[in-house]
Design a protein around this motif. Structure first.
Motif, short mmCIF file in Angstrom:
data_model
loop_
_atom_site.label_atom_id
_atom_site.label_comp_id
_atom_site.label_asym_id
_atom_site.label_seq_id
_atom_site.Cartn_x
_atom_site.Cartn_y
_atom_site.Cartn_z
N ALA A 197 33.14 50.51 42.91
CA ALA A 197 34.39 50.70 43.28
C ALA A 197 34.94 52.73 43.40
O ALA A 197 34.59 53.26 42.71
CB ALA A 197 35.01 50.30 41.41
N LEU A 221 36.63 39.00 38.30
CA LEU A 221 37.13 40.29 37.64
C LEU A 221 38.72 41.03 36.84
O LEU A 221 39.03 40.81 36.60
CB LEU A 221 37.09 42.15 38.37
CG LEU A 221 35.30 42.30 38.66
CD1 LEU A 221 34.90 43.37 39.47
CD2 LEU A 221 34.91 42.46 37.31
N PHE A 256 46.52 54.10 42.11
CA PHE A 256 46.65 52.19 41.31
C PHE A 256 45.17 52.71 40.30
O PHE A 256 45.32 51.69 39.34
CB PHE A 256 46.19 51.19 42.82
CG PHE A 256 44.39 51.61 43.13
CD1 PHE A 256 43.62 51.76 44.13
CD2 PHE A 256 43.52 50.52 42.52
CE1 PHE A 256 42.75 52.12 44.93
CE2 PHE A 256 42.37 50.51 42.41
CZ PHE A 256 42.07 51.62 43.68
C1 UGA Z 1 36.86 46.78 43.22
C2 UGA Z 1 36.07 46.22 41.93
O1 UGA Z 1 35.74 46.66 40.77
C3 UGA Z 1 34.91 46.88 42.73
O2 UGA Z 1 33.09 46.25 42.10
C4 UGA Z 1 34.77 46.34 43.91
O3 UGA Z 1 33.66 46.48 45.39
C5 UGA Z 1 36.21 46.62 45.25
O4 UGA Z 1 36.92 46.42 44.32
C6 UGA Z 1 35.98 46.21 46.73
O5 UGA Z 1 36.69 45.61 46.62
O6 UGA Z 1 36.49 47.55 47.20
P1 UGA Z 1 38.50 49.00 42.47
O7 UGA Z 1 39.67 48.45 43.35
O8 UGA Z 1 38.22 49.87 43.64
O9 UGA Z 1 36.86 47.98 42.49
O10 UGA Z 1 39.00 49.20 41.68
P2 UGA Z 1 38.19 48.26 39.86
O11 UGA Z 1 37.67 49.72 39.24
O12 UGA Z 1 37.79 47.66 39.80
O13 UGA Z 1 39.69 48.60 39.08
C7 UGA Z 1 40.91 47.97 39.79
C8 UGA Z 1 42.80 47.87 38.98
O14 UGA Z 1 42.19 46.87 37.80
C9 UGA Z 1 43.26 49.80 38.56
O15 UGA Z 1 44.18 49.85 39.02
C10 UGA Z 1 42.81 49.22 37.34
O16 UGA Z 1 43.54 50.63 37.22
C11 UGA Z 1 42.50 47.91 36.99
N1 UGA Z 1 42.10 47.19 35.84
C12 UGA Z 1 40.55 47.95 35.34
C13 UGA Z 1 42.78 46.94 34.44
O17 UGA Z 1 43.88 47.43 34.47
N2 UGA Z 1 41.80 46.58 33.42
C14 UGA Z 1 40.79 46.91 33.70
O18 UGA Z 1 40.01 46.76 32.21
C15 UGA Z 1 40.15 46.83 34.29
#
Ligand code: UGA
Length: 451
Positions: free
Chosen positions: A160, A235, A343
């Motif tokens: 991530a 997720l 983001f």
């Molecule tokens: C996501 C996945 O978590 C990784 O495992 C995956 O490898 C990656 O995509 C990918 O496919 O390359 P990423 O997009 O970098 O990673 O970030 P995340 O931490 O998953 O967050 C994604 C979004 O969800 C962010 O905008 C975050 O603010 C939001 N989010 C996350 C929420 O709104 N609530 C939460 O509880 C968690």
């Protein structure tokens, strides 16, 4: 081992730096000459915590090239394809760069067997497609079959942004999609130190307490490809689920944070990815959920749960603006400050950032918008110069005489602001992150999501 990484984006560069740190001989290739020149001069092309530090430590062990003649393909043990697969307008992934990479591998294969690992998130079935391209292109160029020279494996990436190196060194699992024994054995060797966790942890990235080993899931190639989409969709679904619950919580007077804690302690549910807010953004969840729905459509299959997760997510962006309008009554001419623009925190990536849609909607309704972000404003200025909003690093300017504030991403500096020096206004806390009690005492009208 000798490893070649094709593509120096988030996935490619983090993986390359991690493998070089573990003692492998890593070459990175990217056709973008400016990027390679920067990397040769030790400049990391994007913001990612600790990457600069680790990169400067192992830079001398890595080689950066922008043409395949210098990539020494005949002597590589493993080649990772880690190029971008952006979304096409119909939701399918654009595989132009993957095709280019596969053809270039075919043109340069030597006599030694090499494992080609697909790390880019590619549509289900692409591993076989990459294999076919290499095979056919090799035949076109050499007029013989490349039998025994390569094998294509899928090993999707789960890191991530903002925690990419942590995810590279301490992943929850490594997935290897291959039924080819030699390829699986080679990847077990390459990832051995990660699986056994017997490498010396970088000083600034200590090993999490209790982490003794990382499991490797070995399965067929198609299942490995699907694991990636299913994981990201799940997720994304979890976030949309809690956002849907948040709206009902608000109506009945409950607090979504307590609900998330109460359900998250159930080990079958788990407490992560249950933070209600303005929803997900980034290059992955939107793209991967769209691609899964599009793939299913190719098989005349509907995926209503994933479609609903997308609808809920993108609805959150409109919700913020509607909620603000409800509070301020008129948005025309009102000054709105956005805190955070990427983001999520700890990244300067603006792909599918909620801030973009929120800015557009606010501007459409006549608001005057100013945005701040600790690391993403250079990207904002160069990629979105015409959004009709202003960007500034100066928080005093951003917050001067504003009518409302929207917290977009949860950078700690926003929680620690000298709030007592700011005239109290309405704050939409888009991440349920600010100290609501303190701010309310200071006279701010803090509106969270589902609280
Ligand atoms: C996501 C996945 O978590 C990784 O495992 C995956 O490898 C990656 O995509 C990918 O496919 O390359 P990423 O997009 O970098 O990673 O970030 P995340 O931490 O998953 O967050 C994604 C979004 O969800 C962010 O905008 C975050 O603010 C939001 N989010 C996350 C929420 O709104 N609530 C939460 O509880 C968690």
């Amino acid at each position: 081992m000798k490893v070649l990484i094709i593509g120096t984006g988030y996935v490619g560069l983090n993986t390359g730096v991690m493998l070089a740190y573990l003692g492998n001989d890593v070459t990175c290739i990217d056709l973008n000459q400016d990027k390679i020149k920067g990397l040769q001069e030790r400049k990391v092309p994007f913001y990612e915590p600790h990457l600069d530090e680790l990169f400067s430590k192992i830079h001398q062990k890595m080689l950066f090239v922008c043409n395949y003649a210098e990539a020494d393909i005949p002597n590589q043990d493993v080649i990772f394809i880690a190029v971008g697969t952006p979304s096409l307008p119909d939701g399918n992934a654009d595989l132009t760069y993957v095709r280019q990479a596969a053809e270039s591998i075919a043109e340069n294969l030597g006599e030694k067997f090499v494992v080609v690992v697909n790390k880019s998130t590619v549509p289900i079935g692409s591993g076989n497609w990459v294999e076919a391209i290499i095979r056919e292109h090799y035949f076109e160029v050499h007029n013989e079959k490349p039998n025994g020279l390569f094998n294509v494996v899928s090993s999707p990436e789960f890191l991530a942004q903002g925690a990419a190196l942590f995810g590279s060194f301490y992943p929850d699992r490594i997935v290897v999609g291959s039924e080819h024994e030699l390829s699986v054995a080679r990847l077990k060797d390459l990832f051995g130190p990660i699986m056994r966790q017997d490498f010396e942890a970088p000083a600034f990235l200590p090993r999490p307490d209790g982490l003794k080993e990382v499991p490797m899931v070995v399965c067929d190639l198609t299942s490995a490809e699907m694991i990636k989409y299913a994981a990201n969709s799940f997720l994304a679904l979890k976030i949309s689920f809690i956002n849907e619950i948040a709206h009902l919580a608000q109506k009945v007077g409950a607090d979504v944070s307590s609900i998330a804690r109460g359900i998250g302690l159930d080990k079958r549910i788990g407490d992560r990815f249950l933070n209600a807010g303005i929803g997900w953004g980034g290059s992955c969840f939107g793209k991967d959920t769209a691609a899964l729905v599009a793939t299913a459509r190719d098989y005349n299959l509907d995926m209503p749960i994933i479609r609903a997760a997308r609808d809920v997510n993108y609805g959150q962006r409109t919700w913020v603006v509607d909620r603000l309008q409800e509070e301020l009554k008129i948005l025309k001419g009102k000054h709105i400050a956005l805190l955070g623009f990427s983001f999520k925190p700890n990244t300067d990536d603006l792909r599918d950032a909620p801030s973009l849609d929120i800015s557009r909607l606010l501007v459409q309704r006549g608001a005057v918008v100013r945005a701040h972000d600790p690391v993403a404003l250079n990207n904002a200025r160069s990629q979105y110069p015409n959004l009709g909003i202003s960007y500034s690093e100066d928080l005093n300017f951003i917050l001067d005489e504003v009518d409302a504030i929207v917290l977009i991403s949860e950078w700690p500096i926003y929680r620690d602001l000298a709030w007592e020096a700011i005239t109290p206004v309405t704050i939409i806390d888009g991440r349920n992150f600010l100290d609501k009690e303190r701010l309310s005492q200071l006279g701010f009208n803090v509106i969270g999501v589902g609280r």
